[in-house]
Design a protein around this motif. Structure first.
Motif, PDB file in Angstrom:
ATOM      1  N   ARG A   1    -125.913  67.826  50.423  1.00  0.00           N
ATOM      2  CA  ARG A   1    -126.348  66.623  51.120  1.00  0.00           C
ATOM      3  C   ARG A   1    -127.402  65.933  50.284  1.00  0.00           C
ATOM      4  O   ARG A   1    -128.371  66.545  49.864  1.00  0.00           O
ATOM      5  CB  ARG A   1    -126.914  67.012  52.487  1.00  0.00           C
TER       6      ARG A   1
ATOM      7  N   LEU B   1    -126.541  58.255  61.656  1.00  0.00           N
ATOM      8  CA  LEU B   1    -126.887  58.800  62.956  1.00  0.00           C
ATOM      9  C   LEU B   1    -127.192  57.686  63.938  1.00  0.00           C
ATOM     10  O   LEU B   1    -126.871  57.776  65.105  1.00  0.00           O
ATOM     11  CB  LEU B   1    -128.114  59.693  62.849  1.00  0.00           C
TER      12      LEU B   1
ATOM     13  N   SER C   1    -127.480  70.267  77.486  1.00  0.00           N
ATOM     14  CA  SER C   1    -126.098  70.130  77.049  1.00  0.00           C
ATOM     15  C   SER C   1    -125.529  71.470  76.654  1.00  0.00           C
ATOM     16  O   SER C   1    -126.191  72.277  75.997  1.00  0.00           O
ATOM     17  CB  SER C   1    -125.999  69.229  75.820  1.00  0.00           C
TER      18      SER C   1
ATOM     19  N   VAL D   1    -123.149  73.581  74.395  1.00  0.00           N
ATOM     20  CA  VAL D   1    -122.475  73.458  73.108  1.00  0.00           C
ATOM     21  C   VAL D   1    -121.557  74.655  72.884  1.00  0.00           C
ATOM     22  O   VAL D   1    -121.737  75.710  73.445  1.00  0.00           O
ATOM     23  CB  VAL D   1    -123.474  73.334  71.939  1.00  0.00           C
TER      24      VAL D   1
ATOM     25  N   TRP E   1    -130.111  70.703  58.458  1.00  0.00           N
ATOM     26  CA  TRP E   1    -130.595  69.488  59.106  1.00  0.00           C
ATOM     27  C   TRP E   1    -131.760  69.819  60.030  1.00  0.00           C
ATOM     28  O   TRP E   1    -131.703  70.775  60.784  1.00  0.00           O
ATOM     29  CB  TRP E   1    -129.484  68.826  59.927  1.00  0.00           C
TER      30      TRP E   1
ATOM     31  N   GLN F   1    -128.379  63.672  69.168  1.00  0.00           N
ATOM     32  CA  GLN F   1    -128.264  63.994  67.752  1.00  0.00           C
ATOM     33  C   GLN F   1    -128.199  65.499  67.577  1.00  0.00           C
ATOM     34  O   GLN F   1    -127.426  66.022  66.773  1.00  0.00           O
ATOM     35  CB  GLN F   1    -129.450  63.432  66.976  1.00  0.00           C
TER      36      GLN F   1
ATOM     37  N   ARG G   1    -127.132  67.710  69.737  1.00  0.00           N
ATOM     38  CA  ARG G   1    -125.845  68.201  70.217  1.00  0.00           C
ATOM     39  C   ARG G   1    -124.774  67.950  69.155  1.00  0.00           C
ATOM     40  O   ARG G   1    -123.917  68.788  68.880  1.00  0.00           O
ATOM     41  CB  ARG G   1    -125.487  67.507  71.527  1.00  0.00           C
ATOM     42  N   LYS G   2    -124.842  66.798  68.541  1.00  0.00           N
ATOM     43  CA  LYS G   2    -123.846  66.443  67.531  1.00  0.00           C
ATOM     44  C   LYS G   2    -123.914  67.367  66.333  1.00  0.00           C
ATOM     45  O   LYS G   2    -122.906  67.756  65.760  1.00  0.00           O
ATOM     46  CB  LYS G   2    -124.097  65.017  67.052  1.00  0.00           C
ATOM     47  N   ARG G   3    -125.128  67.680  65.937  1.00  0.00           N
ATOM     48  CA  ARG G   3    -125.292  68.524  64.754  1.00  0.00           C
ATOM     49  C   ARG G   3    -124.689  69.886  64.981  1.00  0.00           C
ATOM     50  O   ARG G   3    -124.260  70.567  64.043  1.00  0.00           O
ATOM     51  CB  ARG G   3    -126.775  68.714  64.434  1.00  0.00           C
ATOM     52  N   LEU G   4    -124.692  70.305  66.232  1.00  0.00           N
ATOM     53  CA  LEU G   4    -124.183  71.641  66.526  1.00  0.00           C
ATOM     54  C   LEU G   4    -122.680  71.652  66.738  1.00  0.00           C
ATOM     55  O   LEU G   4    -122.051  72.685  66.584  1.00  0.00           O
ATOM     56  CB  LEU G   4    -124.870  72.192  67.788  1.00  0.00           C
ATOM     57  N   THR G   5    -122.139  70.486  67.103  1.00  0.00           N
ATOM     58  CA  THR G   5    -120.731  70.509  67.497  1.00  0.00           C
ATOM     59  C   THR G   5    -119.840  69.770  66.523  1.00  0.00           C
ATOM     60  O   THR G   5    -118.885  69.130  66.918  1.00  0.00           O
ATOM     61  CB  THR G   5    -120.561  69.878  68.890  1.00  0.00           C
TER      62      THR G   5
END
Lengths: 659, 123
Positions: A120, A442, A657, A659, B83, B92, B94-98
């Motif tokens: 990255r 993002l 949430s 996951v 990250w 954000q 949640r997104k990073r994990l999924t």
């Protein structure tokens, strides 16, 4: 122009001569391996050149140019290896030099696998540029070239523009035959996506290249890349690499860095990049690269030595020694009762640690059996524990000692990689079908729920449309269908406000599952919903055609990309004659009512006002009316998601949430 | 775990590697997160400092991949696959994990017991 054509011809001839020369060297060394590799790369290179000349699309041209650069680099690497071998051959005067040859008393560390992943590279746009997002979007194509010894790998190409915050390369690249002193060179190449690729510009480029002598930077770089051999060899190389008349996009080195054993860690680390100066292909790099560099030395994941042993623990019963089958691997000497246990995954009888703190000595010859034994001492929590290990014969004992020494040497060379086995995940064969092609930043992504995805929305819309269509075909077109006519001026409120009296009537549900509405802001405003009982739909967000996009309390600029596409999709669906049914899609977004199956009564539109007003908590409690009238057979996943969406937007809530 | 803006944050972390489990078309990790810079930190039952807007583990599914990997309820997630997680919104995080193309997530988490253990070992 003639002169250029002439020069091109000459270059082609020279190139052919180069090829012949390379092949000759390879032949003379009788190393078919390298020769095959070179042949393969040359063929790939020819293919890439042809593709580059033939393709019309920019994307294709960029990909082909990337392959070309990779092939060229590989060819150079093979050539330099060939030269090295040739020199060694000449120097040592042996018929064939193989990699195993070498003085036997010179201990060599074991090889290992080195993997680099999750590359990255953060970018640093000027904030004015980034947030305003105005003007032309200059795009650059970038990719990484990773080189270790003779192995060269490239990552996938990524398009970079100012909406990107980081360049992410998803590839995991594994180098298989790495030695502990490896030098992994990471190079970032970029190419402006707006250059003129026409062949017309090539002769000029060619001329400029030819006019600059090899002594200049280009030639120097190439000479540095190729090992110092005799001058005659290196002169041929740049011509080969630049190649005559290769039209199309050219990548340039933007940044590079070198990674070695010291950078290896079972973790993500940031390393500095050496960047080049600003030019057409420049991208504002923050100056570092973050990646995970892991190494698995062979001594950690392979059996280094195995055989039958007799083990005695000092301090234990002096007479008892256990016959075991010992396996030296990683930081342990695992002792199994039987050799077969290893295959059948049975746990070893016991394990002796072999790590940096272990001390191993050859001990006195046992008077009884006249065989030397090996003593292994470890410190277990302050206590020293010694095991005496003896093999069947003198030879075996010697082999074991040798194995232990080698193991210690490996561990001293691979250092931190031998503390614990680092995991290397091989890239799964499941390809990028799941991965979105465009890497958004993002800040521009805003999907609350997977149920909020555009694709899901439109799929569900289509399904509902079809169900409704069926329904209307059966002649049970509900009277309220007229509500969803295109004209927004209709007074819908009376219908909407009408509650229970209409209960017995079975109405198909609202065709659109509002929970799928990707506009969360609509749902959070209880105020607007409760007002429905009094005022026509027009006050609610849904009164507009496909009006899901408009009345957002959040800055609309964020939603612009999605809005447009949803609008487009909806208009196409509408065009197919599904009419204004789309209009009140968000009208009764109350969680309790939405997931009603088509056969059930939907009090959705009718009792929305009552149910919303009865909602005091953002969790969305159901109103009794809607429940009583229709048993809901289907589990309310949509209900839950809608409820969760409302919950998410209530600032009083602390979101959780799964996951 | 309060922080001073502009100063580096240090914490004793544990590395946790979770292999996602495939259930149908979903990849699950088996835990729930709470918190984020867009959330009200006062309602976080796990944080010591009630102004901490970090991402906390609020629930761990028994037997799930997260529990197997050693994640515990109340852990604060500092980093996911390189990250940073200390200054992100809930979504954000949640997104990073999924991420669908990732099978493994490597977390750096911190918990009070870790700090205590280090302190004791230094005494």
């Amino acid at each position: 122009m003639d002169r250029y054509a002439d020069m091109e011809d000459k270059l082609r001839i020279l190139e052919d001569l180069n090829m012949m020369y390379i092949r000759q060297i390879a032949l003379s060394l009788q190393d078919s391996d390298i020769q095959k590799k070179i042949d393969h790369e040359i063929r790939m290179r020819d293919g890439a050149c042809k593709l580059l000349a033939a393709c019309t699309q920019r994307d294709q041209a960029l990909e082909a140019s990337k392959s070309l650069l990779t092939c060229n680099t590989r060819i150079m690497a093979y050539m330099s290896e060939l030269q090295r071998m040739k020199e060694a051959q000449v120097m040592q005067r042996v018929a064939r030099r193989s990699s195993e040859a070498g003085p036997t008393d010179d201990r060599r560390p074991c090889k290992g696998k080195v993997a680099i992943s999750d590359l990255r590279i953060p970018l640093m746009w000027k904030d004015t540029e980034y947030f305003k997002n105005k003007g032309e979007l200059h795009r650059c194509a970038v990719f990484c070239l990773l080189q270790m010894g003779g192995e060269i790998h490239d990552t996938d190409m990524v398009m970079v523009d100012r909406t990107l915050t980081d360049i992410c390369f998803d590839n995991t690249i594994v180098f298989n035959e790495a030695s502990p002193g490896f030098d992994l060179r990471v190079e970032l190449y970029s190419c402006s996506s707006e250059e003129d690729y026409s062949a017309g510009s090539t002769p000029r480029k060619l001329a400029s290249k030819l006019s600059s002598s090899l002594g200049r930077s280009a030639g120097k770089k190439l000479r540095a890349a190729v090992d110092p051999g005799s001058g005659a060899h290196t002169a041929a190389v740049p011509l080969l690499v630049f190649g005559p008349s290769v039209p199309g996009p050219k990548y340039h080195l933007l940044a590079h860095t070198s990674l070695s054993l010291a950078h290896v860690q079972d973790n993500f680390r940031t390393h500095d990049l050496i960047t080049s100066e600003e030019c057409t292909y420049w991208v504002p790099l923050y100056g570092s690269v973050c990646c995970r560099l892991a190494a698995q030395p062979d001594c950690m994941n392979q059996q280094m030595m195995s055989g039958c042993l007799k083990v005695k623990q000092l301090g234990g019963d002096p007479q008892s020694s256990t016959n075991v089958y010992g396996v030296l691997k990683g930081t342990n000497l695992s002792c199994y009762h039987r050799q077969e246990d290893i295959e059948s995954n049975v746990e070893p009888a016991f394990t002796i640690a072999i790590n940096k703190e272990t001390r191993i000595r050859a001990s006195e010859k046992d008077p009884d059996s006249n065989v030397q034994s090996i003593s292994i001492s470890n410190l277990y929590g302050g206590e020293e524990v010694t095991h005496t290990v003896s093999a069947d014969s003198r030879q075996e004992t010697h082999r074991w000692m040798e194995a232990f020494w080698q193991h210690f040497y490996d561990m001293s060379q691979w250092k931190q990689c031998c503390d614990d086995l680092m995991k290397i995940d091989l890239p799964s064969p499941r390809k990028a079908a799941l991965v979105t092609s465009k890497q958004g930043s993002l800040y521009h992504e805003m999907v609350i729920d997977t149920a909020g995805d555009i694709g899901t929305v439109t799929d569900i819309l289509t399904r509902r449309m079809q169900e409704l269509e069926l329904r209307s075909q059966l002649g049970t077109s509900p009277p309220w269908m007229s509500l969803f006519a295109e004209s927004p001026g209709r007074q819908r409120s009376p219908r909407l406000a009408g509650h229970s009296p209409r209960t017995p009537r079975r109405l198909p549900r609202s065709p659109l599952s509002p929970s799928r509405c990707p506009r969360p802001s609509l749902l959070s405003s209880d105020a607007s919903l409760t007002s429905d009982s009094d005022s026509p739909c027009s006050t609610s967000p849904c009164s507009r055609h496909g009006g899901l996009a408009e009345p957002l309390s959040l800055p609309s600029s964020r939603f612009r990309p999605r809005t447009l596409s949803l609008d487009a999709k909806l208009s196409t669906l509408r065009g197919r004659g599904y009419g204004g049914a789309l209009q009140c899609s968000c009208q009764p977004p109350t969680s309790s009512l939405t997931p009603i199956p088509a056969q059930r009564v939907s009090q959705a539109t009718l009792s929305c006002s009552s149910s919303t007003s009865s909602n005091s908590s953002s969790e969305g409690r159901r109103s009794p009316e809607s429940l009583d009238s229709s048993p809901f057979s289907r589990p309310s996943s949509a209900r839950r998601s809608l409820r969760s969406m409302r919950a998410k937007l209530d600032p009083r809530n602390w979101l959780q949430s799964q996951v | 775990m309060s922080f001073i803006p502009g100063q580096p944050v240090t914490a004793v972390v544990q590395r946790i590697e979770i292999r996602k489990l495939r259930q149908g078309e979903h990849l699950i990790l088996g835990f729930s997160i709470g918190g984020g810079i867009d959330q009200d930190p006062g309602q976080n039952p796990f944080s010591e400092d009630k102004s901490d807007k970090g991402i906390y583990v609020t629930r761990v599914t028994p037997g799930g991949p997260a529990e197997v990997a050693g994640l515990m309820m109340g852990d604060k997630v500092m980093q996911v696959n390189g990250w940073d997680m200390t200054m992100v919104t809930h979504d954000q995080a949640r997104k990073r994990l999924t991420k669908k193309n990732e099978d493994v997530v490597r977390l750096l988490v911190t918990r009070k017991s870790l700090e205590q253990a280090v302190r004791h070992s230094m005494m």
